[in-house]
Scaffold this motif. Structure first.
Motif, PDB file in Angstrom:
ATOM      1  N   ILE A  51      43.118  36.267  62.894  1.00 55.49           N
ATOM      2  CA  ILE A  51      43.620  37.187  63.917  1.00 55.49           C
ATOM      3  C   ILE A  51      43.328  36.568  65.283  1.00 55.49           C
ATOM      4  N   ILE A  52      44.339  36.596  66.133  1.00 57.78           N
ATOM      5  CA  ILE A  52      44.183  36.198  67.533  1.00 57.78           C
ATOM      6  C   ILE A  52      44.650  37.378  68.369  1.00 57.78           C
ATOM      7  N   LEU A  53      43.762  37.856  69.244  1.00 48.97           N
ATOM      8  CA  LEU A  53      44.068  38.999  70.103  1.00 48.97           C
ATOM      9  C   LEU A  53      43.552  38.723  71.506  1.00 48.97           C
ATOM     10  N   GLN A  54      44.352  38.094  72.328  1.00 46.21           N
ATOM     11  CA  GLN A  54      43.936  37.896  73.714  1.00 46.21           C
ATOM     12  C   GLN A  54      45.066  37.314  74.527  1.00 46.21           C
ATOM     13  N   GLU A  55      44.952  37.467  75.829  1.00 43.83           N
ATOM     14  CA  GLU A  55      45.900  36.879  76.760  1.00 43.83           C
ATOM     15  C   GLU A  55      47.356  37.081  76.350  1.00 43.83           C
ATOM     16  N   GLU A  56      47.736  38.318  76.091  1.00 45.09           N
ATOM     17  CA  GLU A  56      49.116  38.639  75.723  1.00 45.09           C
ATOM     18  C   GLU A  56      49.545  38.054  74.379  1.00 45.09           C
ATOM     19  N   ILE A  57      48.611  37.548  73.593  1.00 44.35           N
ATOM     20  CA  ILE A  57      48.928  36.989  72.286  1.00 44.35           C
ATOM     21  C   ILE A  57      48.309  37.880  71.222  1.00 44.35           C
ATOM     22  N   ALA A  58      49.124  38.304  70.267  1.00 43.91           N
ATOM     23  CA  ALA A  58      48.643  39.122  69.154  1.00 43.91           C
ATOM     24  C   ALA A  58      49.258  38.562  67.869  1.00 43.91           C
ATOM     25  N   LEU A  59      48.431  37.889  67.086  1.00 48.70           N
ATOM     26  CA  LEU A  59      48.897  37.280  65.838  1.00 48.70           C
ATOM     27  C   LEU A  59      47.958  37.658  64.707  1.00 48.70           C
ATOM     28  N   ILE A  60      48.530  37.931  63.552  1.00 51.25           N
ATOM     29  CA  ILE A  60      47.728  38.185  62.359  1.00 51.25           C
ATOM     30  C   ILE A  60      48.338  37.358  61.224  1.00 51.25           C
ATOM     31  N   GLY A  61      47.471  36.682  60.481  1.00 55.19           N
ATOM     32  CA  GLY A  61      47.946  35.747  59.475  1.00 55.19           C
ATOM     33  C   GLY A  61      48.391  34.463  60.156  1.00 55.19           C
ATOM     34  N   PHE A  62      48.934  33.542  59.397  1.00 48.89           N
ATOM     35  CA  PHE A  62      49.431  32.306  59.997  1.00 48.89           C
ATOM     36  C   PHE A  62      50.876  32.083  59.596  1.00 48.89           C
ATOM     37  N   ASP A  63      51.713  32.000  60.602  1.00 48.83           N
ATOM     38  CA  ASP A  63      53.112  31.646  60.431  1.00 48.83           C
ATOM     39  C   ASP A  63      53.409  30.633  61.533  1.00 48.83           C
ATOM     40  N   GLU A  64      53.801  29.431  61.138  1.00 46.12           N
ATOM     41  CA  GLU A  64      53.986  28.354  62.118  1.00 46.12           C
ATOM     42  C   GLU A  64      54.988  28.727  63.206  1.00 46.12           C
ATOM     43  N   THR A  65      56.057  29.410  62.851  1.00 45.97           N
ATOM     44  CA  THR A  65      57.064  29.816  63.830  1.00 45.97           C
ATOM     45  C   THR A  65      56.454  30.763  64.878  1.00 45.97           C
ATOM     46  N   ASN A 102      36.021  29.174  55.634  1.00 41.95           N
ATOM     47  CA  ASN A 102      36.457  28.579  54.369  1.00 41.95           C
ATOM     48  C   ASN A 102      37.759  29.176  53.838  1.00 41.95           C
ATOM     49  N   CYS A 103      38.418  30.014  54.613  1.00 37.59           N
ATOM     50  CA  CYS A 103      39.706  30.603  54.230  1.00 37.59           C
ATOM     51  C   CYS A 103      40.806  29.568  54.465  1.00 37.59           C
ATOM     52  N   ASP A 104      41.632  29.341  53.453  1.00 36.60           N
ATOM     53  CA  ASP A 104      42.707  28.349  53.563  1.00 36.60           C
ATOM     54  C   ASP A 104      43.687  28.669  54.692  1.00 36.60           C
ATOM     55  N   THR A 105      44.004  29.935  54.875  1.00 41.01           N
ATOM     56  CA  THR A 105      44.952  30.324  55.923  1.00 41.01           C
ATOM     57  C   THR A 105      44.346  30.085  57.303  1.00 41.01           C
ATOM     58  N   VAL A 106      43.073  30.373  57.446  1.00 44.75           N
ATOM     59  CA  VAL A 106      42.383  30.095  58.715  1.00 44.75           C
ATOM     60  C   VAL A 106      42.371  28.587  58.969  1.00 44.75           C
ATOM     61  N   LYS A 107      42.099  27.814  57.941  1.00 43.89           N
ATOM     62  CA  LYS A 107      42.096  26.353  58.086  1.00 43.89           C
ATOM     63  C   LYS A 107      43.458  25.842  58.565  1.00 43.89           C
ATOM     64  N   LYS A 108      44.544  26.393  58.020  1.00 50.15           N
ATOM     65  CA  LYS A 108      45.891  25.995  58.443  1.00 50.15           C
ATOM     66  C   LYS A 108      46.111  26.319  59.920  1.00 50.15           C
ATOM     67  N   ALA A 109      45.686  27.528  60.322  1.00 50.60           N
ATOM     68  CA  ALA A 109      45.863  27.943  61.715  1.00 50.60           C
ATOM     69  C   ALA A 109      45.043  27.049  62.651  1.00 50.60           C
ATOM     70  N   LEU A 110      43.799  26.769  62.290  1.00 53.44           N
ATOM     71  CA  LEU A 110      42.950  25.927  63.129  1.00 53.44           C
ATOM     72  C   LEU A 110      43.510  24.509  63.230  1.00 53.44           C
ATOM     73  N   LYS A 111      44.020  24.004  62.127  1.00 50.19           N
ATOM     74  CA  LYS A 111      44.621  22.665  62.141  1.00 50.19           C
ATOM     75  C   LYS A 111      45.854  22.652  63.051  1.00 50.19           C
ATOM     76  N   TRP A 112      46.689  23.689  62.935  1.00 55.59           N
ATOM     77  CA  TRP A 112      47.881  23.763  63.773  1.00 55.59           C
ATOM     78  C   TRP A 112      47.479  23.787  65.253  1.00 55.59           C
ATOM     79  N   LEU A 113      46.483  24.619  65.579  1.00 57.33           N
ATOM     80  CA  LEU A 113      46.037  24.707  66.973  1.00 57.33           C
ATOM     81  C   LEU A 113      45.516  23.355  67.467  1.00 57.33           C
ATOM     82  N   SER A 114      44.716  22.674  66.644  1.00 60.34           N
ATOM     83  CA  SER A 114      44.198  21.352  67.022  1.00 60.34           C
ATOM     84  C   SER A 114      45.331  20.349  67.194  1.00 60.34           C
TER      85      SER A 114
END
Length: 114
Positions: A93-107, A9-21
């Motif tokens: 947070i995404i931590l796997q396969e050479e990807i390390a992201l915290i928070g959501f920034d579209e760039t 229910n976190c707005d930032t998580v929702k943005k990240a999930l939408k971007w991924l989809s």
């Protein structure tokens, strides 16, 4: 498949999930509240981002945290406080396969998922 750590229910998580989809990146949400926190996850996240970056000081949980805990928070105590109060963890947070992201920034997401 990318595992996204956060709270559904976190707005930032929702943005990240939408971007991924929207960008056809296969992903799965690991909801701290529902799925808990793997023991090694916070240790790995702290190594990658530093404990200060894991603490979401804009959250309601932070505002409601005891002042003594806030003032004395340091590396030795931060992981325990985050384990006890997982909604205090900055997300997603995404931590796997050479990807390390915290928070959501579209760039950042565009760069990571080319």
């Amino acid at each position: 498949m990318i595992k996204v750590y956060g709270i559904k229910n976190c707005d930032t998580v929702k943005k990240a999930l939408k971007w991924l989809s929207d960008n056809h990146v296969e992903h799965q949400l690991h909801d701290y509240r529902v799925d808990g926190l793997p023991a090694d996850f916070l240790i790995q996240a702290e190594r990658q981002f530093g404990w200060q970056n894991l603490v979401n000081k804009r959250s309601t949980t932070w505002r409601n945290l005891d002042e003594k805990v806030k003032k004395t928070l340091e590396k030795n105590t931060a992981l325990q406080v985050l384990t006890d109060q997982p909604t205090l963890i900055k997300r997603p947070i995404i931590l796997q396969e050479e990807i390390a992201l915290i928070g959501f920034d579209e760039t950042d997401y565009q760069s990571a998922f080319k």
